[in-house]
Design a protein around this motif. Structure first.
Motif, PDB file in Angstrom:
ATOM      1  N   ALA A 299      38.860  43.737  42.883  1.00 36.26           N
ATOM      2  CA  ALA A 299      39.820  44.824  43.068  1.00 36.26           C
ATOM      3  C   ALA A 299      40.095  45.082  44.549  1.00 36.26           C
ATOM      4  CB  ALA A 299      39.300  46.095  42.398  1.00 36.26           C
ATOM      5  N   GLU A 300      39.059  44.964  45.386  1.00 36.30           N
ATOM      6  CA  GLU A 300      39.218  45.184  46.831  1.00 36.30           C
ATOM      7  C   GLU A 300      40.140  44.131  47.439  1.00 36.30           C
ATOM      8  OE1 GLU A 300      38.784  47.265  50.240  1.00 36.30           O
ATOM      9  OE2 GLU A 300      37.655  47.818  48.434  1.00 36.30           O
ATOM     10  N   ALA A 301      40.046  42.890  46.980  1.00 36.23           N
ATOM     11  CA  ALA A 301      40.878  41.817  47.531  1.00 36.23           C
ATOM     12  C   ALA A 301      42.359  42.057  47.275  1.00 36.23           C
ATOM     13  CB  ALA A 301      40.445  40.473  46.948  1.00 36.23           C
ATOM     14  N   ASP A 302      42.699  42.784  46.201  1.00 32.12           N
ATOM     15  CA  ASP A 302      44.099  43.066  45.908  1.00 32.12           C
ATOM     16  C   ASP A 302      44.731  43.986  46.946  1.00 32.12           C
ATOM     17  OD1 ASP A 302      44.139  41.464  43.688  1.00 32.12           O
ATOM     18  OD2 ASP A 302      43.723  43.085  42.271  1.00 32.12           O
ATOM     19  N   ARG A 303      43.928  44.631  47.774  1.00 34.67           N
ATOM     20  CA  ARG A 303      44.459  45.541  48.797  1.00 34.67           C
ATOM     21  C   ARG A 303      44.876  44.787  50.062  1.00 34.67           C
ATOM     22  NH1 ARG A 303      40.299  49.884  50.211  1.00 34.67           N
ATOM     23  NH2 ARG A 303      42.164  50.840  51.172  1.00 34.67           N
ATOM     24  N   HIS A 348      43.805  51.316  45.705  1.00 34.29           N
ATOM     25  CA  HIS A 348      42.584  52.028  46.103  1.00 34.29           C
ATOM     26  C   HIS A 348      41.905  52.647  44.879  1.00 34.29           C
ATOM     27  CE1 HIS A 348      39.885  54.194  48.787  1.00 34.29           C
ATOM     28  NE2 HIS A 348      40.140  55.304  48.095  1.00 34.29           N
ATOM     29  N   ALA A 349      42.709  53.197  43.961  1.00 39.74           N
ATOM     30  CA  ALA A 349      42.151  53.767  42.730  1.00 39.74           C
ATOM     31  C   ALA A 349      41.499  52.691  41.877  1.00 39.74           C
ATOM     32  CB  ALA A 349      43.251  54.481  41.944  1.00 39.74           C
ATOM     33  N   ALA A 350      42.069  51.471  41.892  1.00 43.26           N
ATOM     34  CA  ALA A 350      41.482  50.369  41.120  1.00 43.26           C
ATOM     35  C   ALA A 350      40.073  50.044  41.626  1.00 43.26           C
ATOM     36  CB  ALA A 350      42.380  49.143  41.193  1.00 43.26           C
ATOM     37  N   VAL A 351      39.894  50.141  42.964  1.00 44.57           N
ATOM     38  CA  VAL A 351      38.554  49.913  43.520  1.00 44.57           C
ATOM     39  C   VAL A 351      37.594  50.991  43.055  1.00 44.57           C
ATOM     40  CG1 VAL A 351      37.216  49.730  45.647  1.00 44.57           C
ATOM     41  CG2 VAL A 351      39.483  48.692  45.518  1.00 44.57           C
ATOM     42  N   ARG A 352      38.057  52.248  43.057  1.00 41.80           N
ATOM     43  CA  ARG A 352      37.190  53.343  42.599  1.00 41.80           C
ATOM     44  C   ARG A 352      36.831  53.170  41.117  1.00 41.80           C
ATOM     45  NH1 ARG A 352      37.892  53.855  47.332  1.00 41.80           N
ATOM     46  NH2 ARG A 352      36.089  52.501  47.102  1.00 41.80           N
ATOM     47  N   GLU A 355      34.126  50.563  40.919  1.00 44.68           N
ATOM     48  CA  GLU A 355      32.843  51.105  41.368  1.00 44.68           C
ATOM     49  C   GLU A 355      32.214  51.990  40.294  1.00 44.68           C
ATOM     50  OE1 GLU A 355      33.699  51.263  46.211  1.00 44.68           O
ATOM     51  OE2 GLU A 355      34.009  53.047  44.968  1.00 44.68           O
ATOM     52  N   ALA A 356      33.049  52.794  39.628  1.00 43.09           N
ATOM     53  CA  ALA A 356      32.522  53.646  38.554  1.00 43.09           C
ATOM     54  C   ALA A 356      32.017  52.797  37.392  1.00 43.09           C
ATOM     55  CB  ALA A 356      33.608  54.604  38.077  1.00 43.09           C
ATOM     56  N   GLN A 357      32.713  51.704  37.092  1.00 45.68           N
ATOM     57  CA  GLN A 357      32.258  50.811  36.019  1.00 45.68           C
ATOM     58  C   GLN A 357      30.956  50.125  36.397  1.00 45.68           C
ATOM     59  OE1 GLN A 357      35.744  48.353  35.538  1.00 45.68           O
ATOM     60  NE2 GLN A 357      36.658  49.717  34.011  1.00 45.68           N
TER      61      GLN A 357
END
Length: 482
Positions: A299-303, A348-352, A355-357
Motif C-alpha cells: 500500500a505504501e508503494a502506491d503513494r 494514505h488511508a490505504a496504508v492506515r 496497518e490496522a489489518q
C-alpha cells in the motif's frame, strides 16, 4: 542508466517482517505431569496406541476426507496466485496482425471517382514493463508467498484435527462396545440371581419383594444396552463421514469388539515455545501476520511514482511480402511516469487500513498462541488426573467384584440377605462401567494432548491432483447448457 535502474528496482518501502513477535511465554508447563525435556517427535503419535485398525482408518481418512481435500485445493489456489503475482516483475509483450480490404471514393459534389479496392496488411508488437522502483510488486509477491505458507499450515492443521477426531470417535466406539458387553454380562448374571431368588421364594426362604427387586435390577441394566447401541452407531456413522464414505461405510470394520486403546507411553510435551513450530494453527496465524506486514509496503508503494518502459514495432504494406521491408516498419520506445498528485488522502488511508489489518493479524496470532498453551495445560492436567482416577476405579472394581462373589455365595447358602447381593451387584456394575468410561476418557485426553502439541501427519502431502479432472477442454463445438 542500467545501474540506476538496478539500484532503484532494489528499493522497498514499508516495514520488513523480522520473524515471529517476541512474546512473554512461560519457560515450562504449569502441570507437574508434563515432561520438560526435548519435545521429541510427535509424528504418527497414534502408533503409540498400538491399534492396527485405528492406524488404517487414519491413513484412509487422510486420503479421502472432504475437508482435507478442500484444504489441498486452497494450497493449489495460493500457489497459483503466487505464480500469477510473480509475473508482475516481468515485461509483457503482445502481438497483433490484421488484413483488411479497403476502398475509397473521392471527387466533387457532382463527380465521384472510385479507386480500386486494395488489401492492407498490418502487424505489430507492443511491450511494456513497469519498473518496481519502490518494491510494490516485491511486497505483493511477499504477501502471496506468506499466504501460500499459511495455506500449507492450514492443510496440516486440517490433518491434525482429522486424525484427532478419527482417533477420538474410534476410542468412543470401542468404549461403547465394552459397555454393551459389560451390560450384557451383568444382566445375564442378574437374571441368574433372579432365578435363584425365585427358587428361594418358591421354597419359602425369600419374599416376593426380593423377586421383584431382582427382576427390576436386571431389567434396569438391560435398559442401558439400547442407549449404548445408539451411541455406538452414531460414532461409527461419524467415522464413515470422516473417511469420506457413507455413514455405514466402516460398520463392517467395527463389527467385532476390541479393547479400548490403552496408553503405552507418555507424549513428550517439551516447552511452550515449541508450539510456535509444532502447532499448525499457530504457524498459520504467524504467516498471516507476515502477509499483513507485507501488504503495508504494498500500500505504501502506491503513494510513490510509477515508471514504465513501453515500446512498439509495427509494419503495414499492401502486400504481405513487403511487411519486412525497412520502409514499411515503424517503431516507438520510451519511458512513461505516473505521479500521484492529489487523491484526497485515499492512498494514505490505504496504508492506515493495512496497518490496522496487521494489528488485527498480530492479535489473532497472540490469541491463537495463548489458546494453544491453554489447550496443552488442560490436556496435561486432565490426563494426569484421569490416570489417578482410573487406578482408584480399578481398585474399587476389584473389591466390589470380590464382595459380589462373597455375598452371592453366602446368599446361596442362606447366610446373607438378598439386599446384600443386590447392593453388591449394583455397586460392581457401576464401578466396572465407570472404569471403562475412565479408560475412554484417558485415551481421549491423550489424543487431546497430541492435538494440542501439534502432533500429526508428517509424510509428504500431494496437493497437485485436483478433485475434479476436466475433460474435453480443448476448442470444441459449444453445447447447450444442461
Amino acid at each position: 542508466m542500467l545501474m540506476v535502474v538496478g539500484l532503484l528496482t532494489g528499493c522497498a518501502v514499508g516495514p520488513d517482517y523480522a520473524g515471529p513477535p517476541k512474546l512473554n511465554m512461560p519457560s515450562h508447563w504449569g502441570s507437574k505431569a508434563a515432561s520438560q525435556h526435548d519435545a521429541g517427535r510427535l509424528d504418527r503419535w497414534w502408533l503409540r496406541l498400538r491399534d492396527p485398525l485405528l492406524s488404517r482408518l487414519i491413513e484412509q481418512a487422510a486420503e479421502a476426507n472432504p475437508s482435507v481435500a478442500k484444504a489441498k485445493a486452497v494450497v493449489r489456489e495460493a500457489r497459483a496466485t503466487l505464480q500469477q503475482t510473480t509475473v508482475g516483475l516481468l515485461p509483457s509483450v503482445s502481438g497483433t496482425a490484421s488484413v483488411t480490404n479497403n476502398k475509397t471514393s473521392a471527387g466533387s459534389s457532382s463527380v465521384l471517382v472510385d479507386s480500386a479496392a486494395y488489401a492492407l496488411h498490418q502487424a505489430s508488437f507492443d511491450s511494456s514493463w513497469e519498473l518496481d522502483l519502490f518494491g510494490g510488486t516485491q511486497r505483493s509477491i511477499e504477501a502471496a508467498l506468506r499466504a501460500e505458507q499459511s495455506a500449507e499450515e492450514n492443510l496440516r492443521d486440517s490433518l491434525v484435527t482429522l486424525i484427532g477426531d478419527v482417533a477420538a470417535y474410534y476410542v468412543e466406539a470401542r468404549g461403547y462396545q465394552a459397555r454393551i458387553a459389560l451390560a450384557e454380562r451383568t444382566a445375564a448374571s442378574q437374571r441368574d440371581t433372579e432365578r435363584l431368588t425365585r427358587s428361594k421364594y418358591e421354597a419359602g426362604s425369600a419374599t416376593a419383594v426380593d423377586v421383584a427387586k431382582a427382576t427390576a435390577q436386571a431389567a434396569s441394566t438391560e435398559a442401558n444396552i439400547p442407549t449404548y447401541q445408539a451411541a455406538l452407531a452414531a460414532d461409527i456413522h461419524r467415522l464413515g463421514i470422516l473417511l469420506g464414505r457413507p455413514p455405514d461405510g466402516v460398520a463392517s470394520m467395527l463389527a467385532h469388539s476390541a479393547p479400548v486403546p490403552a496408553l503405552r507411553m507418555p507424549l513428550p510435551a517439551g516447552i511452550p515455545a515449541d508450539l510456535l513450530t509444532n502447532r499448525p494453527d499457530v504457524a498459520s496465524a504467524e504467516r498471516k501476520l507476515a502477509q499483513a506486514t507485507a501488504k503495508i509496503g504494498q500500500a505504501e508503494a502506491d503513494r510513490y511514482p510509477a515508471v514504465s518502459l513501453t515500446g512498439s514495432v509495427g509494419t503495414s504494406a499492401l502486400s504481405a511480402g513487403d511487411l519486412a521491408k525497412y520502409s514499411s516498419i515503424s517503431w516507438s520506445v520510451g519511458p512513461s511516469i505516473t505521479v500521484p498528485v492529489f487523491d484526497a488522502g485515499k492512498r494514505h488511508a490505504a496504508v492506515r487500513v493495512a496497518e490496522a489489518q496487521r494489528d488485527q493479524a498480530f492479535a489473532t496470532f497472540h490469541a491463537t498462541l495463548l489458546t494453544a498453551i491453554e489447550d496443552v495445560e488442560n490436556a496435561l492436567v486432565s490426563l494426569s488426573r484421569e490416570r489417578i482416577r482410573a487406578t482408584k476405579l480399578a481398585e474399587a472394581a476389584k473389591n466390589y467384584r470380590e464382595a459380589a462373589r462373597l455375598s452371592r455365595s453366602l446368599f446361596e447358602s442362606g447366610s446373607a440377605s438378598f439386599i446384600d447381593v443386590l447392593d453388591a451387584e449394583r455397586s460392581l456394575y457401576s464401578a466396572e462401567d465407570s472404569l471403562i468410561q475412565s479408560k475412554v476418557s484417558a485415551a481421549k485426553d491423550y489424543i487431546a494432548l497430541a492435538k494440542a502439541l501439534g502432533g500429526g501427519w508428517v509424510d509428504p502431502i500431494d496437493v497437485s491432483t485436483p478433485i475434479i479432472v476436466d475433460q474435453n477442454t480443448e476448442p470444441h463445438l459449444w453445447q447447450a447448457l444442461k
